[in-house]
Design a protein around this motif. Structure first.
Motif, PDB file in Angstrom:
ATOM      1  N   LYS A   1      44.986 -72.567   2.615  1.00 55.20           N
ATOM      2  CA  LYS A   1      43.563 -72.231   2.766  1.00 55.20           C
ATOM      3  C   LYS A   1      43.343 -70.727   2.631  1.00 55.20           C
ATOM      4  N   ALA A   2      44.298 -69.945   3.149  1.00 48.59           N
ATOM      5  CA  ALA A   2      44.152 -68.488   3.120  1.00 48.59           C
ATOM      6  C   ALA A   2      44.115 -67.967   1.694  1.00 48.59           C
ATOM      7  N   PHE A   3      45.037 -68.431   0.851  1.00 48.70           N
ATOM      8  CA  PHE A   3      45.159 -67.853  -0.483  1.00 48.70           C
ATOM      9  C   PHE A   3      44.355 -68.601  -1.546  1.00 48.70           C
ATOM     10  N   SER A   4      43.599 -69.598  -1.092  1.00 44.02           N
ATOM     11  CA  SER A   4      42.628 -70.234  -1.989  1.00 44.02           C
ATOM     12  C   SER A   4      41.220 -69.721  -1.702  1.00 44.02           C
ATOM     13  N   GLY A   5      41.087 -68.937  -0.631  1.00 43.36           N
ATOM     14  CA  GLY A   5      39.793 -68.394  -0.249  1.00 43.36           C
ATOM     15  C   GLY A   5      39.035 -69.243   0.743  1.00 43.36           C
ATOM     16  N   GLU A   6      39.524 -70.452   1.023  1.00 40.10           N
ATOM     17  CA  GLU A   6      38.804 -71.355   1.907  1.00 40.10           C
ATOM     18  C   GLU A   6      38.782 -70.847   3.346  1.00 40.10           C
ATOM     19  N   LEU A   7      39.863 -70.168   3.772  1.00 44.12           N
ATOM     20  CA  LEU A   7      39.966 -69.716   5.160  1.00 44.12           C
ATOM     21  C   LEU A   7      38.865 -68.707   5.507  1.00 44.12           C
ATOM     22  N   THR A   8      38.447 -67.936   4.511  1.00 43.34           N
ATOM     23  CA  THR A   8      37.452 -66.883   4.766  1.00 43.34           C
ATOM     24  C   THR A   8      36.138 -67.153   4.029  1.00 43.34           C
ATOM     25  N   ARG A   9      35.905 -68.397   3.634  1.00 46.90           N
ATOM     26  CA  ARG A   9      34.662 -68.717   2.918  1.00 46.90           C
ATOM     27  C   ARG A   9      33.443 -68.357   3.768  1.00 46.90           C
ATOM     28  N   GLU A  10      33.468 -68.750   5.013  1.00 49.08           N
ATOM     29  CA  GLU A  10      32.343 -68.469   5.906  1.00 49.08           C
ATOM     30  C   GLU A  10      32.184 -66.968   6.119  1.00 49.08           C
ATOM     31  N   TRP A  11      33.340 -66.276   6.236  1.00 48.88           N
ATOM     32  CA  TRP A  11      33.300 -64.811   6.406  1.00 48.88           C
ATOM     33  C   TRP A  11      32.636 -64.144   5.199  1.00 48.88           C
ATOM     34  N   ARG A  12      32.968 -64.600   3.991  1.00 48.71           N
ATOM     35  CA  ARG A  12      32.397 -64.004   2.769  1.00 48.71           C
ATOM     36  C   ARG A  12      30.880 -64.195   2.713  1.00 48.71           C
ATOM     37  N   SER A  13      30.424 -65.366   3.214  1.00 53.35           N
ATOM     38  CA  SER A  13      28.984 -65.637   3.153  1.00 53.35           C
ATOM     39  C   SER A  13      28.178 -64.665   4.005  1.00 53.35           C
TER      40      SER A  13
ATOM     41  N   PRO B   1      47.283 -64.406  -5.912  1.00 54.13           N
ATOM     42  CA  PRO B   1      45.822 -64.472  -5.706  1.00 54.13           C
ATOM     43  C   PRO B   1      45.396 -63.328  -4.787  1.00 54.13           C
ATOM     44  N   THR B   2      44.659 -62.389  -5.328  1.00 59.47           N
ATOM     45  CA  THR B   2      44.412 -61.131  -4.622  1.00 59.47           C
ATOM     46  C   THR B   2      42.942 -61.004  -4.257  1.00 59.47           C
ATOM     47  N   ALA B   3      42.691 -60.973  -2.965  1.00 59.54           N
ATOM     48  CA  ALA B   3      41.332 -60.782  -2.457  1.00 59.54           C
ATOM     49  C   ALA B   3      41.027 -59.292  -2.359  1.00 59.54           C
ATOM     50  N   PRO B   4      39.761 -58.923  -2.254  1.00 58.66           N
ATOM     51  CA  PRO B   4      39.416 -57.514  -1.980  1.00 58.66           C
ATOM     52  C   PRO B   4      40.076 -57.062  -0.664  1.00 58.66           C
ATOM     53  N   LEU B   5      40.312 -55.772  -0.528  1.00 59.32           N
ATOM     54  CA  LEU B   5      41.067 -55.249   0.614  1.00 59.32           C
ATOM     55  C   LEU B   5      40.447 -55.616   1.956  1.00 59.32           C
ATOM     56  N   ASP B   6      39.100 -55.520   2.070  1.00 60.15           N
ATOM     57  CA  ASP B   6      38.502 -55.837   3.364  1.00 60.15           C
ATOM     58  C   ASP B   6      38.700 -57.303   3.717  1.00 60.15           C
ATOM     59  N   GLU B   7      38.680 -58.173   2.695  1.00 58.47           N
ATOM     60  CA  GLU B   7      38.920 -59.594   2.957  1.00 58.47           C
ATOM     61  C   GLU B   7      40.396 -59.851   3.259  1.00 58.47           C
ATOM     62  N   GLN B   8      41.281 -59.076   2.637  1.00 53.56           N
ATOM     63  CA  GLN B   8      42.707 -59.200   2.954  1.00 53.56           C
ATOM     64  C   GLN B   8      42.948 -58.932   4.439  1.00 53.56           C
ATOM     65  N   HIS B   9      42.289 -57.912   4.978  1.00 48.32           N
ATOM     66  CA  HIS B   9      42.422 -57.614   6.413  1.00 48.32           C
ATOM     67  C   HIS B   9      42.014 -58.827   7.241  1.00 48.32           C
ATOM     68  N   GLU B  10      40.906 -59.464   6.880  1.00 45.75           N
ATOM     69  CA  GLU B  10      40.421 -60.627   7.632  1.00 45.75           C
ATOM     70  C   GLU B  10      41.364 -61.810   7.477  1.00 45.75           C
ATOM     71  N   ILE B  11      41.904 -61.988   6.282  1.00 48.66           N
ATOM     72  CA  ILE B  11      42.848 -63.089   6.039  1.00 48.66           C
ATOM     73  C   ILE B  11      44.108 -62.908   6.882  1.00 48.66           C
TER      74      ILE B  11
END
Length: 529
Positions: free
Chosen positions: A201-213, A372-382
């Motif tokens: 979930k973390a590296f598919s973006g699902e773990l932080t989907r709500e955070w991104r919204s 799979p590389t998220a933006p840095l601020d999202e990496q911190h949250e992940i």
């Protein structure tokens, strides 16, 4: 041994066994009709027939009859580090009707005052197992359980009927604890699956989907080759030739990273008599990422983040090191992805090496790993969410591990309780153990000493009919129950049942069925001719 319950007596193993003897060393053959049990076969639950060996037919005649095992014998491993002291209750084999033991196993044959099951449980008890170390002898690395010390070992002996009640209770409680151990052992697998699900979930973006919204301008994810995310590496470590000298240079062993987490202790560090300049490329710095480049397929690619002190350790040739470009990727984020199942599967799929060599991955394979590389601020949250989820599941796993240890201690406590007479109720109608022992000694003194009969050279499997024909001349006057026959016969139940029925239905039947009111059981008695 004081304070025994009423009806119990202190006895020596030599007092309650009719036969105590080590096996013999045979000449082996690949396969024969006479198997031999060795240490590896002996398990607390019984005989593991996968490890049976076989005796050369030329030696069969050297085994006298008493050396052949009978159901109820207790087999006690008497040599070997890690195996000495382990015992099994012999109930027969599926593979053969007759079997012996080798010279590393001692046979304890109960003599009427003790059941094999009770003796087996006593050997398993904490008091005996903790004393095994003191009972061992031998000046070499081969530890040994001495026969004389076995004979002299004392045990608390209850009445025979109470022994059976104790064993039945222990069997019931052991079944429950075995189920508990099985369920608790499954937790390790469940923890692994849970962690992999979190990583997926973390590296598919699902773990932080709500955070991104909740972000005003969330950045885009990219799939980048690792070569674009590192400032240095991958580079292999250094393993200088051993010169037998220990020095001050500390090098990690492969085992320091095999668990997927960095472990620094004396068992994972090697001290080398070498010197390195302070600017050597082999020094590890904080936040370096270590990847096992050579290992079994299961461990190949295991990755950890080095959070130890800088320039105090070097890393071996079987590892490679990379340094994350922290302007593009956080070291914990990259290390965690490389240790996830998609990355590990990629490493396994691209490993080189033949069946006889250790699988390896090279620098090119690592550099081409897509991350799979998220933006840095999202990496911190992940990273924060992964660490939080892992901490919770690790706490649960720790509790399960402690519970598993407690189950083992509970088993020990139950065994200790059993041999203090506190596990089952006593029955004043039971024949006291000292009276039973006295009667058995008297019977033994009156019985003539028989000669040891050598076994015939031809060893064959006994059929149920052969078994009964051999039994009939010595049939007990009071009769014998079918269940007792079943316990002695190692063949099939249906075969024995059919053979007994034939003996009962013959025109001049040698056996008859009689109901024994005292025992409240149907007995098979020999018909007077």
């Amino acid at each position: 041994m004081s304070g025994l319950p009423k009806g119990w007596v202190e006895a020596k193993i030599g007092d309650v066994c009719s036969y105590i003897q080590r096996g013999k060393s045979p000449k082996y053959t690949e396969k024969s009709e006479l198997p031999i049990i060795n240490q590896r076969c002996i398990r607390w639950w019984g005989i593991d027939e996968r490890y049976l060996k076989f005796i050369d037919p030329e030696q069969w005649s050297s085994w006298t009859e008493e050396r052949f095992l009978v159901p109820g014998d207790v087999l006690w491993n008497s040599t070997g580090t890690g195996t000495v002291g382990r015992a099994a209750l012999f109930r027969g084999l599926n593979l053969a009707d007759r079997v012996v033991v080798d010279s590393h196993v001692t046979i304890l044959r109960p003599g009427g005052a003790v059941t094999g099951a009770f003796l087996h449980r006593f050997i398993q008890s904490p008091s005996v197992q903790s004393a095994i170390r003191d009972m061992q002898s031998g000046t070499t690395n081969q530890v040994e359980l001495n026969r004389i010390e076995i004979i002299e070992t004392t045990l608390p002996l209850p009445p025979l009927a109470e022994q059976k009640r104790i064993v039945a209770k222990l069997d019931a409680l052991s079944a429950k604890s075995a189920r508990a151990r099985t369920e608790l052992a499954r937790i390790e697998t469940l923890v692994f699956r849970y962690k992999q699900a979190v990583l997926s979930k973390a590296f598919s973006g699902e773990l932080t989907r709500e955070w991104r919204s909740g972000q005003t301008k969330p950045g885009a994810w990219k799939h980048l080759p690792l070569s674009q995310l590192v400032s240095d590496g991958p580079s292999n470590g250094w393993s200088p030739k051993a010169d037998g000298k220990a020095g001050d240079l500390k090098s990690l062993k492969l085992s320091a990273t095999s668990s997927g987490a960095l472990r620094l202790d004396e068992s994972t560090i090697k001290y080398l008599d070498q010197a390195l300049p302070t600017d050597s490329k082999f020094w590890l710095l904080a936040d370096d990422i270590l990847i096992q480049r050579a290992n079994s397929l299961e461990l190949l690619g295991t990755t950890v983040l080095f959070d130890g002190p800088s320039r105090e350790f070097i890393f071996p040739d079987l590892m490679m090191r990379i340094r994350a470009d922290d302007k593009k990727v956080l070291p914990p984020y990259l290390a965690t992805y490389l240790n996830s199942e998609p990355a590990r599967a990629y490493f396994r799929a691209n490993a080189t090496g033949t069946a006889g060599n250790m699988p390896k991955i090279n620098g090119t394979t690592v550099r081409e790993t897509l991350v799979p590389t998220a933006p840095l601020d999202e990496q911190h949250e992940i990273v924060r969410r992964i660490e939080s989820a892992f901490a919770k599941i690790d706490r649960l796993a720790g509790q399960a591990k402690r519970a598993l240890e407690l189950v083992g201690k509970l088993d020990e406590a139950i065994l200790a309780k059993a041999f203090r007479g506190e596990l089952v109720p006593q029955d004043e109608n039971d024949e006291p153990a000292d009276r039973l022992l006295t009667r058995i000694r008297a019977e033994r003194e009156q019985s003539p000493k028989g000669r040891k009969r050598p076994v015939e050279r031809k060893i064959t499997m006994r059929t149920a009919k052969d078994f009964l024909n051999a039994k009939i001349p010595n049939w007990p006057n009071g009769g014998i129950s079918f269940q007792d026959l079943r316990n002695e016969f190692s063949g099939s139940y249906d075969e024995l049942k059919e053979a007994v029925f034939q003996l009962l239905s013959e025109e001049h039947a040698m056996l008859q069925q009689v109901f024994d009111e005292k025992r409240s059981a149907m007995m098979l008695r020999r018909r007077e001719q």
